[in-house]
Design an enzyme around this catalytic site. Sequence first.
Site, PDB file in Angstrom:
ATOM      1  N   GLU A  78      13.069   5.998  21.795  1.00 18.48           N
ATOM      2  CA  GLU A  78      11.662   5.867  21.412  1.00 18.48           C
ATOM      3  C   GLU A  78      10.788   6.425  22.523  1.00 18.48           C
ATOM      4  O   GLU A  78       9.795   7.111  22.273  1.00 18.48           O
ATOM      5  CB  GLU A  78      11.315   4.379  21.165  1.00 18.48           C
ATOM      6  CG  GLU A  78      11.989   3.766  19.959  1.00 18.48           C
ATOM      7  CD  GLU A  78      11.286   4.106  18.641  1.00 18.48           C
ATOM      8  OE1 GLU A  78      10.328   4.920  18.651  1.00 18.48           O
ATOM      9  OE2 GLU A  78      11.690   3.565  17.607  1.00 18.48           O
ATOM     10  N   TYR A 118      12.074  -6.266  23.898  1.00 23.83           N
ATOM     11  CA  TYR A 118      11.966  -7.663  23.483  1.00 23.83           C
ATOM     12  C   TYR A 118      13.284  -8.132  22.880  1.00 23.83           C
ATOM     13  O   TYR A 118      13.771  -9.227  23.177  1.00 23.83           O
ATOM     14  CB  TYR A 118      10.809  -7.762  22.485  1.00 23.83           C
ATOM     15  CG  TYR A 118      10.507  -9.098  21.851  1.00 23.83           C
ATOM     16  CD1 TYR A 118       9.972  -9.154  20.559  1.00 23.83           C
ATOM     17  CD2 TYR A 118      10.686 -10.300  22.520  1.00 23.83           C
ATOM     18  CE1 TYR A 118       9.642 -10.349  19.959  1.00 23.83           C
ATOM     19  CE2 TYR A 118      10.361 -11.510  21.918  1.00 23.83           C
ATOM     20  CZ  TYR A 118       9.845 -11.527  20.637  1.00 23.83           C
ATOM     21  OH  TYR A 118       9.522 -12.711  20.036  1.00 23.83           O
TER      22      TYR A 118
END
Lengths: 333, 798
Positions: A78, A118
Amino acid sequence: MADKKDEPTGILGSSLRDGLQLKPVRYEWAYDLYNQAVSNTWFPNEVQLVQDLADFDKLSDEEKHALKTVISYLNPNELLINKSLAFGIYPHLNAAEAQIYLSKQMWEEANHFMTFEYIIETFPFDREEIYAAGFGKKSLADKAAFQNKHLEIMLSKDLDINTLEGKKDFVRSLVAYNIVLEGIWFYSGFMVGMSFRQRNLLRNVGSLLDWITRDENLHLTFGINLLLTILDENPELQTSEFADEIRELILEAVRLEEAYNKDMLPNGILGLNADYVNQYVKFMTDRRLEELGFEKEYNVGNPAKWMAAANDTLELVNFFESTNTSYEVNSVK
Amino acid sequence: MNTISVVKRDGSKEPFDANKINLALVKASEGLEDQIAKVVEVASQLQLTLFDGITSEQLDEAVIHTALQNVKDDPDYDKIASRLLLKNLYKNILGDYDTAPELKKLHETKFIAYVKDAVKEGLLDPRMIDDRFDLKRLAKALDPEKDDLSRYLGVVTNKNRYALRKGSGDPMEVPQFTHMRIAMGLSINAKDPTESALDFYKHMSSLDYVPGGSTRVNAGGAHPQLSNCFLINVDDDMESIAQSVRDTMYIAKGTGGIGIGFTKLRAAGSPVKTTNTESTGPIPFMKMIDSALFAVSRKGKKAGAAALYMENWHLNFPQFLDLKANSGDPYLRTRLANTAVFISDEFMRRVEADETWYLFDPAEVMDLTELYGKDFSKRYGEYVAKADAGEMRKYHKISARQQFRQILIQLQATSHPWLTWKDTINVRALNNNTGTIHLSNLCTEITLPQDNENIAVCNLVSINLSAHLKDDKTWDWKRLEESSRSAIRQLDNLVDITELPVPTAMNANKKTRALGLGMMGFTDVIEKLGYSYESEEAYDLMDQIAEYISYYAIDESTVLAKKLGSYPAFKGSGWSKGVLPIDTLDELAKNRNVKVDINRTTRLDWEALRKKVKQGMRNATLMAIAPTANIAHIAGTTPGIDPQFSQIFSRSTLSGKFLEVNANLVLDLKKLGVWEEVKDQLLINQGDIQTIDIIPDEIKAVYKTSFQLSPYAFIEVAARAQKWVDQAISRNMYLETRDIDEYEKIYTEAWKRGLKTTYYLHVKPRHQSEQTTVSSNKSEKIKQQDSRKVGFGFARAK
């Protein structure tokens, strides 16, 4: 204020001073995408990921491995997309509406990156172990080499967007990063991630993937629109040699992905095995080819019919039990 | 194809036997159209998902999921999945069988042992086997054929949420055992427990009505916490706050849904005498509740949940509005708890007249929290005058309309706070002699008073309208009357059986014997009758049905009062003065001095009932229409009074994400012979059939998506029911528009037509992820706009 002779003529350009005025909007599609992207804003901590930990314990070793592989692959990539936009796409565009959209997309890649962080932080993943698992695997190295080749092109100081070769390089990079990496390779990872939810596992990871794929839909819409606009505005690119080259680039990427999936899913987990995922990859590739104006290559169906429930329909959430991922912000008239 | 081996439960391996799977599929698809084609479809798709070393459990799961993923092409696959799951449950829990009579015998022979074992393990109440029940008779009455009424989601929901479980987490009950356990659990104190259990079992196994979630989970259990809804109002002192956190934890642990009112808590900055400091206001205490909910939330069975209420004249109301915003300081956000605003008529009047709205510190205006209607307006006006005269320590002014818009903007962005109306609720209440109603509950359908000594409690059952519409499309009125009466008896028994986790809840429970009989399946029946949700026929039907159920519910309560006595606080209530729910509409209009815009037509002999009511009522309240989001799955029908969300959509629940296609629509389209042609387009359109040319207009009118229906239709349906329902209605709203001016009009109209509450707002998403099971092409739109852009298609043209 730009001089008349400096007024932008197409979407490609290289001057810092160009494209500082939004109106009149020359590319409505880019402006619409910007507004929709803003409305789609979400944050990973809206989802209580810790509720999925109990599910993680229930997974078999193969399933844990498949999940870790998908997450550890998507996470750095990403950020790679974010960089590819910054270095390879943004500097060569010449329309305010496109650049504000890309700014939002770059933030979204950062947000996706943080979402995977996360996930990595929440689940008992050993980063060293995960990255080591891919290490030495030829299939992963081959994919990385593919990405690096195009990164080099983007970073090359010799890329002049005003020349034919410069434009070709731009198109190659855009296809490699938007169509291939985001539009094919990522989608196969998302599908594996979502398959857990279909068996009622890792539902919160599923909600995060809902948001991510919602963003990706816009990213791809932008990339495809951009490609079609560039081809249209630059007829010198419209040669059959170049078309063949781009088609071959995409098909090569599929071969790399097939080999990778065979390595990553040697035995299969419930609902998925390498052949299943690879059929999905071919199905999505056919779609990308058609979106770019090519003919299909593989002519296969989507084996994951469950994606109709997972992904293709409006979702009615029992909001005591699941996160509502359908809202929008800042969308009041 | 490589040989695949399956690992059995005992660890041994055997080669995958496709034939065995095929036979199971044939049995599961009995009676369905194109049976063999369906069997082949599932069997061939299954091949794709197999791998060597798959366990037999995983294989069972795989077959079911493979069947389910075909629902988008034909709802019949749901039946296949449902039967496969049932077969697994029967085999795992009861043992092997071949024929239907064998299955019935198996149910009969295993039932008594199951109950005895469960009591021995401390899971069930010992009274279940102390000879008050004729267990042999009950066992004989078990009818597994009734399971065929259920859809897959019903079977899996029962298995995951409601069925009694062993320590390992595996269910010990097959669905018919669950129905019987509940029937018994609610008959423990009946005069003739066996007859009572048989009556309840008959209705529940036929899906005539379904008890609320907490009842289903705990009935007959060793710790029968059977009540579903709790309402707490917090006082402005540390003791009360601490108590409310404690009570929340205990109630949530017992799977209850909670409404908590915070209006009384003094505002941030308000002086605290005992410590000579300032209060932090109600927000941090709301955060504590949110954390408590998180700590106590249980996986698998129903998790406890809460809605936080506040009146909008509280100085900290603006911070309350932000509690559900998606970004910002996590200490000022409540991720789990829901929020609702309790609005007075005075506020609505000021919005209409475009006047100023004043916010106060409850510490200075505490009596406002106990006043409602005209009395509230009067006192509020006095405080406003004081503020203008400079006599209030603290206050804030804002345009009423501006605050109304702020509320609606937050509602649109976060689906909170839910709008509820304090004065409509209080003025129309018949049990109005025991105190003010300060809030509603988690799902905005309960309206009961509460104070320090009394946490309001309510117990729920929902009538399944679908079970009362006969195949020839006429109503079985007799059955509906019997179901209503049986449900009231069941609920009244529950009041004495339920063990509540907090003593103050026990007080309220005994004092009011409050019941909440509701309904579900409204949209299913109007579709079968060929009515659109937004038609006069549908509105009239709701009016008629709600009146009917209400009539027999009230009547049964008078019957029970005669036999067993009235509820303790009956004297002095509206009931005791012969007031009926329909009468209170005019009272409301008089009080607020604004027309309550709903018809007053009646069809039944209320005068006769009025006489009986005056002599005694067993229960302070009878009806409340809950959302029934989960129990509707058990009944296999549409939830509450909700419209069809879309004609094809996915449902996200604790049991997973499921595709739902409207079976009524599919049937109608199959009858016309067009289903095969339109099914893909249905998915592409995300369940919207309005643009599919081949579908006739009559069908299009009946099958609109929730977002296509007029918002005023939702209001009308609720308004008709609200004439008769003495508590409130969980009114879900579905809006496509994002125009806040529209929202103002809609919610003002809701108030004008006498709605007591509204519930969750669904706003139509404008943007989704890319669809992958139907064809989609991002360049289509561009090509339509500009035919020059064909991308690399130029290569083809050459």
